[in-house]
Scaffold this motif. Structure first.
Motif, PDB file in Angstrom:
ATOM      1  N   LEU A 198      70.555 116.339 103.075  1.00 36.94           N
ATOM      2  CA  LEU A 198      70.332 114.812 103.734  1.00 36.94           C
ATOM      3  C   LEU A 198      70.238 113.880 102.733  1.00 36.94           C
ATOM      4  O   LEU A 198      70.795 112.874 102.634  1.00 36.94           O
ATOM      5  N   TYR A 199      68.908 114.098 101.947  1.00 39.11           N
ATOM      6  CA  TYR A 199      68.702 113.032 101.112  1.00 39.11           C
ATOM      7  C   TYR A 199      69.626 112.658  99.946  1.00 39.11           C
ATOM      8  O   TYR A 199      69.662 111.607  99.328  1.00 39.11           O
ATOM      9  N   ALA A 200      70.108 113.681  99.422  1.00 34.14           N
ATOM     10  CA  ALA A 200      71.579 113.670  98.579  1.00 34.14           C
ATOM     11  C   ALA A 200      72.611 112.625  99.166  1.00 34.14           C
ATOM     12  O   ALA A 200      72.835 111.966  98.422  1.00 34.14           O
ATOM     13  N   THR A 201      72.967 113.144 100.153  1.00 31.58           N
ATOM     14  CA  THR A 201      74.022 112.415 100.791  1.00 31.58           C
ATOM     15  C   THR A 201      73.850 110.854 101.303  1.00 31.58           C
ATOM     16  O   THR A 201      74.596 109.921 101.173  1.00 31.58           O
ATOM     17  N   GLU A 202      72.485 110.897 101.818  1.00 32.41           N
ATOM     18  CA  GLU A 202      72.092 109.952 102.631  1.00 32.41           C
ATOM     19  C   GLU A 202      71.706 108.552 101.439  1.00 32.41           C
ATOM     20  O   GLU A 202      72.099 107.326 101.500  1.00 32.41           O
ATOM     21  N   TYR A 203      70.810 109.100 100.618  1.00 39.72           N
ATOM     22  CA  TYR A 203      70.406 108.053  99.744  1.00 39.72           C
ATOM     23  C   TYR A 203      70.643 108.547  98.216  1.00 39.72           C
ATOM     24  O   TYR A 203      70.069 107.802  97.232  1.00 39.72           O
ATOM     25  N   GLY A 204      71.283 109.522  97.838  1.00 43.86           N
ATOM     26  CA  GLY A 204      71.932 109.735  96.686  1.00 43.86           C
ATOM     27  C   GLY A 204      70.715 110.283  95.710  1.00 43.86           C
ATOM     28  O   GLY A 204      70.967 110.156  94.310  1.00 43.86           O
ATOM     29  N   TRP A 205      69.521 110.839  96.101  1.00 47.05           N
ATOM     30  CA  TRP A 205      68.820 111.501  95.261  1.00 47.05           C
ATOM     31  C   TRP A 205      69.241 112.573  94.829  1.00 47.05           C
ATOM     32  O   TRP A 205      70.118 113.403  95.412  1.00 47.05           O
ATOM     33  N   ASP A 206      68.676 113.043  93.653  1.00 48.83           N
ATOM     34  CA  ASP A 206      69.357 114.003  92.684  1.00 48.83           C
ATOM     35  C   ASP A 206      68.365 115.537  93.329  1.00 48.83           C
ATOM     36  O   ASP A 206      67.588 115.430  94.093  1.00 48.83           O
ATOM     37  N   GLN A 207      68.913 116.396  92.558  1.00 50.27           N
ATOM     38  CA  GLN A 207      68.285 117.913  92.951  1.00 50.27           C
ATOM     39  C   GLN A 207      66.830 118.006  92.880  1.00 50.27           C
ATOM     40  O   GLN A 207      66.202 118.965  93.442  1.00 50.27           O
ATOM     41  N   THR A 208      66.021 117.062  91.776  1.00 44.96           N
ATOM     42  CA  THR A 208      64.672 117.497  91.670  1.00 44.96           C
ATOM     43  C   THR A 208      64.091 116.987  93.055  1.00 44.96           C
ATOM     44  O   THR A 208      62.831 117.729  93.365  1.00 44.96           O
ATOM     45  N   PHE A 209      64.598 116.382  93.938  1.00 43.41           N
ATOM     46  CA  PHE A 209      63.939 116.241  95.182  1.00 43.41           C
ATOM     47  C   PHE A 209      63.930 117.540  95.989  1.00 43.41           C
ATOM     48  O   PHE A 209      62.986 117.933  96.594  1.00 43.41           O
ATOM     49  N   GLU A 210      65.177 118.424  95.939  1.00 43.88           N
ATOM     50  CA  GLU A 210      65.349 119.592  96.779  1.00 43.88           C
ATOM     51  C   GLU A 210      64.255 120.334  95.921  1.00 43.88           C
ATOM     52  O   GLU A 210      63.518 121.085  96.735  1.00 43.88           O
ATOM     53  N   ALA A 211      64.065 120.237  94.842  1.00 43.31           N
ATOM     54  CA  ALA A 211      62.902 121.186  94.065  1.00 43.31           C
ATOM     55  C   ALA A 211      61.590 120.879  94.510  1.00 43.31           C
ATOM     56  O   ALA A 211      61.068 121.768  94.797  1.00 43.31           O
ATOM     57  N   LEU A 212      61.350 119.744  94.571  1.00 40.87           N
ATOM     58  CA  LEU A 212      60.133 119.046  95.227  1.00 40.87           C
ATOM     59  C   LEU A 212      59.838 119.887  96.627  1.00 40.87           C
ATOM     60  O   LEU A 212      58.728 120.359  96.958  1.00 40.87           O
ATOM     61  N   VAL A 213      60.676 119.870  97.384  1.00 36.81           N
ATOM     62  CA  VAL A 213      60.552 120.431  98.788  1.00 36.81           C
ATOM     63  C   VAL A 213      60.556 121.876  98.714  1.00 36.81           C
ATOM     64  O   VAL A 213      59.603 122.378  99.150  1.00 36.81           O
ATOM     65  N   ALA A 214      61.227 122.418  97.827  1.00 39.28           N
ATOM     66  CA  ALA A 214      60.782 123.838  97.809  1.00 39.28           C
ATOM     67  C   ALA A 214      59.538 124.385  97.153  1.00 39.28           C
ATOM     68  O   ALA A 214      59.028 125.188  97.574  1.00 39.28           O
ATOM     69  N   GLU A 215      59.102 123.425  96.138  1.00 34.71           N
ATOM     70  CA  GLU A 215      57.892 123.599  95.581  1.00 34.71           C
ATOM     71  C   GLU A 215      56.661 123.716  96.738  1.00 34.71           C
ATOM     72  O   GLU A 215      55.867 124.285  96.843  1.00 34.71           O
ATOM     73  N   ILE A 216      56.874 122.530  97.367  1.00 29.65           N
ATOM     74  CA  ILE A 216      55.795 122.109  98.522  1.00 29.65           C
ATOM     75  C   ILE A 216      55.651 123.208  99.559  1.00 29.65           C
ATOM     76  O   ILE A 216      54.647 123.727  99.862  1.00 29.65           O
ATOM     77  N   ALA A 217      57.179 123.868  99.938  1.00 27.50           N
ATOM     78  CA  ALA A 217      57.110 124.710 100.941  1.00 27.50           C
ATOM     79  C   ALA A 217      56.678 125.997 100.346  1.00 27.50           C
ATOM     80  O   ALA A 217      55.868 126.954 101.267  1.00 27.50           O
ATOM     81  N   ALA A 218      56.969 126.486  99.188  1.00 28.24           N
ATOM     82  CA  ALA A 218      56.502 127.741  98.817  1.00 28.24           C
ATOM     83  C   ALA A 218      55.087 127.598  98.492  1.00 28.24           C
ATOM     84  O   ALA A 218      54.219 128.540  98.896  1.00 28.24           O
ATOM     85  N   ALA A 219      54.436 126.458  98.019  1.00 25.97           N
ATOM     86  CA  ALA A 219      52.929 126.548  97.862  1.00 25.97           C
ATOM     87  C   ALA A 219      52.108 126.867  99.265  1.00 25.97           C
ATOM     88  O   ALA A 219      51.424 127.389  99.371  1.00 25.97           O
ATOM     89  N   PHE A 220      53.206 125.988 100.148  1.00 22.30           N
ATOM     90  CA  PHE A 220      52.462 126.155 101.553  1.00 22.30           C
ATOM     91  C   PHE A 220      52.362 127.604 102.176  1.00 22.30           C
ATOM     92  O   PHE A 220      51.278 128.021 102.438  1.00 22.30           O
ATOM     93  N   VAL A 221      53.313 128.447 101.850  1.00 24.04           N
ATOM     94  CA  VAL A 221      53.243 129.802 102.363  1.00 24.04           C
ATOM     95  C   VAL A 221      52.517 130.549 101.553  1.00 24.04           C
ATOM     96  O   VAL A 221      51.566 131.357 101.955  1.00 24.04           O
ATOM     97  N   LYS A 222      52.265 130.312 100.127  1.00 26.54           N
ATOM     98  CA  LYS A 222      51.527 131.245  99.021  1.00 26.54           C
ATOM     99  C   LYS A 222      49.821 131.030  99.704  1.00 26.54           C
ATOM    100  O   LYS A 222      49.212 132.035  99.663  1.00 26.54           O
ATOM    101  N   ARG A 223      49.682 129.739  99.891  1.00 23.37           N
ATOM    102  CA  ARG A 223      48.072 129.623  99.865  1.00 23.37           C
ATOM    103  C   ARG A 223      47.879 129.137 101.421  1.00 23.37           C
ATOM    104  O   ARG A 223      46.857 128.505 101.626  1.00 23.37           O
ATOM    105  N   PHE A 224      48.720 129.655 102.308  1.00 32.65           N
ATOM    106  CA  PHE A 224      48.441 129.343 103.790  1.00 32.65           C
ATOM    107  C   PHE A 224      47.196 129.712 104.324  1.00 32.65           C
ATOM    108  O   PHE A 224      46.876 131.103 104.320  1.00 32.65           O
ATOM    109  N   ASP A 225      46.609 128.885 105.038  1.00 31.03           N
ATOM    110  CA  ASP A 225      45.248 129.524 105.798  1.00 31.03           C
ATOM    111  C   ASP A 225      45.228 128.828 107.158  1.00 31.03           C
ATOM    112  O   ASP A 225      45.226 127.764 107.442  1.00 31.03           O
ATOM    113  N   PRO A 226      45.810 130.039 107.706  1.00 30.69           N
ATOM    114  CA  PRO A 226      45.794 129.755 109.466  1.00 30.69           C
ATOM    115  C   PRO A 226      44.609 128.936 110.068  1.00 30.69           C
ATOM    116  O   PRO A 226      45.212 128.207 110.975  1.00 30.69           O
ATOM    117  N   ALA A 227      43.489 129.076 109.516  1.00 26.46           N
ATOM    118  CA  ALA A 227      42.436 128.333 110.224  1.00 26.46           C
ATOM    119  C   ALA A 227      42.542 126.805 109.836  1.00 26.46           C
ATOM    120  O   ALA A 227      42.123 125.934 110.870  1.00 26.46           O
TER     121      ALA A 227
END
Lengths: 312, 312
Positions: free
Chosen positions: B176-205
């Motif tokens: 979406l952000y690549a087609t709509e705003y022309g952002w490059d792949q580092t944005f996708e990488a950032l999203v992947a990083e955030i999502a990965a960190a979320f799962v790894k350090r997930f604290d359900p409480a």
DNA sequence: CTAGAAACTTGACTGAGTCAACTAATTCGT
DNA sequence: ACGAATTAGTTGACTCAGTCAAGTTTCTAG
């Protein structure tokens, strides 16, 4: 009627039926536009077929388009009377005649053909380039899977990384290993991490990634990352279940080896798990040697990790 | 006529037309099987629609199925005479009546429904599990891209995180952000990083994630992560372009706020960029205040980052 | 309050597609 | 090789799905 699909099977059937209903309407809409032509829908289908394929007989047409022989006979006679069509007796079978459009027939067909073409082109034009490709690829896939099209001459194609790719790879791998081996989400997180790190630290002189595409959809991937001047690591090799047996895995590994050799690495290494047998076979065939095994508990399972090496 | 398509555009149009012709035939075949029922194809479509959706009027049916009003009128009268259908005058408009199947109508429909179901199930059964999934996925794609997603009674549903989700979110956001705003792949990488960190350090409480689903597909997501005992951060808010205007974004943010309040956080914070105006509107409406702006160069663009806070 | 539109209904029609019966040529089984 | 069964195509008789236009009643916008 609240259809709460019980099983994945039921959900698939429901999705199929929803699609059929959807496309029935869609086709209705497409056809409506045709309704200022002097031909009925069936007539158009017949002309289309005649224009596309040479040497058709009446029975070919009837069979392929599912038309009544009597109806078709009259329809063809009408075309012949209007001078759109000629019949030449078949040499091999005196009961049949070979049908072919006259110049006038082709001339009558041309505007219809153009209108249909333009209509579709306009619909496609409303989509983004990426969506267009996606749509056409999905259509090809449906057609192939329902047995409507022969496999393309080229069953798959390799390309480099594009936006959206790493997310897709994470998605599919996360899903596959969860359903097939029961691994938990930490595996998906690991894939996301590796992919993210790859993009962030990407060094085109030393690293590369390949995406395998089939009918516009991603069906496989592999990443090659630099560990040191001497050692490259192959990561995230993956082939969709629906695209196995086409040699995609082998080809991806070959690309990695070729690239690694070219860049002057001395060793290509990779880490995998013993339960992934089809991957193992690819590595063995490519010349990798198992150098180390160790038990570990990851992704919610007890696993046996393996390191494989290839001297370049 | 050897059609050698000149451009990719032409190739796409050709593929689309090939698919349409293919599916026209396929639908013909599917319908043939129906032909020992006492109903015509159109009658079946009408009954199907009546069985699925409640509170339909004749004009609804005519519009949705593309039927002539006169023809439909007679068809409905026939159904009523056979006791399959009742009409109750609409309360709001005395010209209309609300149609509903009687028990007898449902009983007459059941075997048709079953036959159609079984036929599709048999077709799917001939494919491997992987191909089945592939096929259904491709059909969903075609339907989504041609704008055929049927409105469910419930426009969307929220659920927690499952395997495959974070990859999907990364994929869609990257695209979406690549087609709509022309952002490059580092944005996708950032999203992947955030999502990965979320799962790894997930604290359900202290943390949570919500996925919005519509018609079996993911159309939005949001993540809530702990920054300190006092501060929670809202991340990766996202709504599919095709699902905007349904209040999904608002609802996702509301869930975050509710959860954050419940857990006793004092502040909810988030980072976004000024060009993302539709997200901004959601944050403003939810009571967030812009606390800080700073220029930065990321994802291949010059951007203005914003921090927003909400006191809980 | 009126003109015009929308939600049906009804009558008159057409023509796409079906069905069955036929002829003529071809293929199959023994 | 010969009769039986099959296939290719034609023709007549029909049906019924769908169209079109003209009506009635109700609703809505000015």
């Amino acid at each position: 009627m609240d259809h709460v699909p019980a099983s994945p099977q039921e959900e698939q059937v429901a999705a199929f039926r929803a699609f059929s209903r959807f496309y029935t309407r869609r086709i209705g809409l497409l056809e409506e536009h045709l309704y200022d032509s002097p031909f009925s829908l069936t007539e158009v289908r017949v002309i289309y077929e005649l224009a596309q394929r040479a040497g058709l007989t009446a029975s070919d047409l009837g069979r392929d388009l599912g038309l009544d022989a009597g109806y078709l006979s009259r329809l063809l006679k009408r075309f012949e009377a209007k001078g759109l069509l000629t019949r030449t007796p078949s040499k091999t079978d005196a009961r049949q005649s070979v049908l072919s459009l006259t110049e006038a027939g082709r001339a009558a067909f041309a505007p219809l053909d153009r209108a249909s073409h333009d209509q579709i082109a306009a619909m496609l034009g409303r989509l983004s380039a990426a969506d267009r490709e996606d749509l056409v690829g999905a259509m090809r896939r449906v057609q192939r899977l329902l047995g409507g099209a022969p496999d393309a001459d080229e069953p798959f194609r390799l390309r480099g990384l594009r936006p959206g790719d790493i997310g897709w790879v994470v998605h599919r791998q996360g899903l596959l290993y969860a359903t097939e081996y029961g691994w938990d989400q930490t595996f998906e997180a690991l894939v996301a991490e590796i992919a993210a790190a790859f993009v962030k630290r990407f060094d085109p002189a030393w690293e590369n990634a390949w995406i395998a595409e089939r009918d516009g959809g991603i069906v496989g991937s592999v990443f090659l990352v630099r560990q040191s001047d001497e050692v490259a690591k192959l990561r995230l090799l993956y082939v969709e279940a629906s695209a196995r047996g086409l040699g995609i895995g082998r080809r991806l590994v070959e690309e990695c080896i070729r690239f690694a050799r070219e860049r002057g690495y001395r060793t290509l290494t990779l880490w995998t798990n013993d339960i992934l047998v089809s991957a193992r076979r690819i590595y063995e065939a490519a010349g990798f040697r198992l150098v180390e095994e160790e038990r570990h508990h990851s992704f919610g399972k007890d696993l046996v990790g393996q390191n494989w090496n290839l001297d370049l």
